[in-house]
Design a protein around this motif. Sequence first.
Motif, mmCIF file in Angstrom:
data_model
loop_
_atom_site.group_PDB
_atom_site.id
_atom_site.type_symbol
_atom_site.label_atom_id
_atom_site.label_comp_id
_atom_site.label_asym_id
_atom_site.label_seq_id
_atom_site.Cartn_x
_atom_site.Cartn_y
_atom_site.Cartn_z
ATOM 1 N N GLU A 193 47.386 -23.642 -173.903
ATOM 2 C CA GLU A 193 47.044 -23.168 -175.238
ATOM 3 C C GLU A 193 46.417 -21.778 -175.131
ATOM 4 O O GLU A 193 45.649 -21.497 -174.207
ATOM 5 N N SER A 279 46.091 -29.155 -180.018
ATOM 6 C CA SER A 279 45.096 -29.058 -178.953
ATOM 7 C C SER A 279 45.751 -28.886 -177.591
ATOM 8 O O SER A 279 46.947 -29.149 -177.414
ATOM 9 N N GLN A 280 44.922 -28.475 -176.617
ATOM 10 C CA GLN A 280 45.408 -28.386 -175.242
ATOM 11 C C GLN A 280 45.814 -29.757 -174.733
ATOM 12 O O GLN A 280 46.762 -29.896 -173.956
ATOM 13 N N GLU A 281 45.118 -30.801 -175.175
ATOM 14 C CA GLU A 281 45.454 -32.159 -174.752
ATOM 15 C C GLU A 281 46.881 -32.527 -175.172
ATOM 16 O O GLU A 281 47.640 -33.122 -174.400
#
Length: 317
Positions: A193, A279-281
Amino acid sequence: MAYTHLTMKELGWIETYYEIGLKTYKIAKKLGRSNQPIYNVINFLKEGRNVSEYYNRYKQNKTRCGAKKKTFTKKQTEYIKGRVTDGWTPDVIIGRREKELGCSMSTLYRRFKDSALFDVVTLPMQGKRKPNGHKETRGKQGDKRTLDDRKTAYPSFKNEFGHLEGDTIIGKNHKSAVITFAERVSKLIIALETPGRKAEDIEITLQNWFNNLPRNIFKSITFDCGKEFSNWKNLSNQQDISIFFADPGCPSQRGLNEHSNGLLRKDGLPKQMDFNGVSQEFITSVATRRNKIPRKSLNYKTPLEVFLENVSGLNYF
């Protein structure tokens, strides 16, 4: 040379020659055929029948030739559908040998194309992402290290672990981006991200990422010529990593990364998505799903398995 069956035209000539009393071996010589198929036709004609009946019988017999279409049990069908949902191709399903299906990769591909059991559109993408003759219209940067420099610096580049191919994929209305990497030996996909598409945003994201990695785990990065990577010297100097650039308009020089980007698009990061809203997740989960799919080029191991095998030998983990 493969044998070809008698055509209707040849059967007509055989019938004509037979009626004028020509010997069988002479008919075979005129048609460039062996004697036996001519004998078969003439014996059929001696029974008072004609070549049209002979040809229809041949077509009827041919419908019973060849292997029957491969069928699968309910459990096998469920397994195949489940693996395809996970992103596996028929090649990987057969090559990984997790479950005995009793068929080859080619047969399984055919069953996707000619059967109501499976949907061929569920298979991973095929074909080119950009048409022939496509010209890059984005801004480009100069003062960069080329692939010739890479060849000099890393003579064993093609077979050496730790070399990345990098790029960005752009989101909705060109307002957001995700940084992507592909490690060449393991084919591991990495997606990061980033708060924006500017060179400063890309540099900050990559500096933070490298600061959380073991030093020198990666040897080099090969980017495209986009202006978003124009701060490459800062990254190279501070992280002690070599950075090179592919030639303009030559995505095939970073073919693994280009292909990986297409897979990420298909698996959950499409062009119409605003990456600022994820999100990065989530981005990591999309990449991880792909990294857990076996690859034929890796001897049916997953990119994650091969990556871990290589880094474990570096005493970093």
